[in-house]
Design a protein around this motif. Sequence first.
Motif, PDB file in Angstrom:
ATOM      1  N   GLN A   6     -21.284   3.119  42.254  1.00 62.29           N
ATOM      2  CA  GLN A   6     -20.819   4.337  41.622  1.00 62.29           C
ATOM      3  C   GLN A   6     -20.549   4.074  40.147  1.00 62.29           C
ATOM      4  O   GLN A   6     -19.724   3.246  39.798  1.00 62.29           O
ATOM      5  CB  GLN A   6     -19.535   4.830  42.296  1.00 62.29           C
ATOM      6  CG  GLN A   6     -19.026   6.151  41.783  1.00 62.29           C
ATOM      7  CD  GLN A   6     -19.729   7.340  42.433  1.00 62.29           C
ATOM      8  OE1 GLN A   6     -20.533   7.138  43.352  1.00 62.29           O
ATOM      9  NE2 GLN A   6     -19.450   8.534  41.990  1.00 62.29           N
ATOM     10  N   TYR A  40     -24.246  11.262  37.366  1.00 59.31           N
ATOM     11  CA  TYR A  40     -22.904  10.816  37.009  1.00 59.31           C
ATOM     12  C   TYR A  40     -22.494  11.471  35.692  1.00 59.31           C
ATOM     13  O   TYR A  40     -23.298  11.579  34.763  1.00 59.31           O
ATOM     14  CB  TYR A  40     -22.867   9.292  36.858  1.00 59.31           C
ATOM     15  CG  TYR A  40     -23.342   8.566  38.086  1.00 59.31           C
ATOM     16  CD1 TYR A  40     -24.611   8.001  38.140  1.00 59.31           C
ATOM     17  CD2 TYR A  40     -22.531   8.475  39.220  1.00 59.31           C
ATOM     18  CE1 TYR A  40     -25.058   7.350  39.273  1.00 59.31           C
ATOM     19  CE2 TYR A  40     -22.968   7.829  40.359  1.00 59.31           C
ATOM     20  CZ  TYR A  40     -24.232   7.267  40.383  1.00 59.31           C
ATOM     21  OH  TYR A  40     -24.660   6.626  41.511  1.00 59.31           O
ATOM     22  N   GLN A  54     -19.051   4.941  36.591  1.00 61.47           N
ATOM     23  CA  GLN A  54     -18.015   5.725  35.928  1.00 61.47           C
ATOM     24  C   GLN A  54     -18.321   5.782  34.435  1.00 61.47           C
ATOM     25  O   GLN A  54     -18.660   4.763  33.828  1.00 61.47           O
ATOM     26  CB  GLN A  54     -16.631   5.122  36.138  1.00 61.47           C
ATOM     27  CG  GLN A  54     -16.085   5.263  37.548  1.00 61.47           C
ATOM     28  CD  GLN A  54     -16.535   4.146  38.463  1.00 61.47           C
ATOM     29  OE1 GLN A  54     -16.538   2.991  38.067  1.00 61.47           O
ATOM     30  NE2 GLN A  54     -16.919   4.487  39.686  1.00 61.47           N
ATOM     31  N   GLY A  67     -19.111  12.008  32.758  1.00 62.68           N
ATOM     32  CA  GLY A  67     -17.797  11.671  32.254  1.00 62.68           C
ATOM     33  C   GLY A  67     -16.885  12.879  32.312  1.00 62.68           C
ATOM     34  O   GLY A  67     -17.290  13.975  32.717  1.00 62.68           O
ATOM     35  N   GLN A  68     -15.658  12.684  31.869  1.00 61.08           N
ATOM     36  CA  GLN A  68     -14.650  13.741  31.955  1.00 61.08           C
ATOM     37  C   GLN A  68     -14.683  14.672  30.743  1.00 61.08           C
ATOM     38  O   GLN A  68     -14.067  15.732  30.770  1.00 61.08           O
ATOM     39  CB  GLN A  68     -13.249  13.128  32.093  1.00 61.08           C
ATOM     40  CG  GLN A  68     -12.591  12.683  30.782  1.00 61.08           C
ATOM     41  CD  GLN A  68     -13.253  11.473  30.146  1.00 61.08           C
ATOM     42  OE1 GLN A  68     -14.055  10.780  30.750  1.00 61.08           O
ATOM     43  NE2 GLN A  68     -12.893  11.206  28.893  1.00 61.08           N
TER      44      GLN A  68
END
Length: 122
Positions: A1, A111, A3, A113-114
């Motif tokens: 995973q 994936y 990040q 990011g915030q």
Amino acid sequence: QVQLVESGGGLVQVGGSLRLSCAASGGTLSNYAMGWFRQAPGKEREFVAVISRSLGITFYVNSVKGRFTISRDNVKNTAFLQMNSLKPEDTAVYYCAATSRTSTSRSDYDYWGQGTQVTVSS
């Protein structure tokens, strides 16, 4: 995973510059094409730029061509978005994302990011 964590956003005046960074962990960045997207209030998230996995091939949305530059450092597992000549319409939350194939389509990215806020004041 994988990040992804963005940084480098902030408040800047019209014509100014910012450099966004996207640090990856939990995976090898060189396995992914990296993209940047942005979302302004009340609008859909839109594609900004993408860079391919190894050859460094890039694509940009027309509105940022000549002003923004996407790059990557696979050794440091980090992608970047250099933003110059910023305009008020560049104000948005900027997201980096990773995909297994070079794409401008949000749905191809696995994936995310915030996000980091970029505000351009006039």
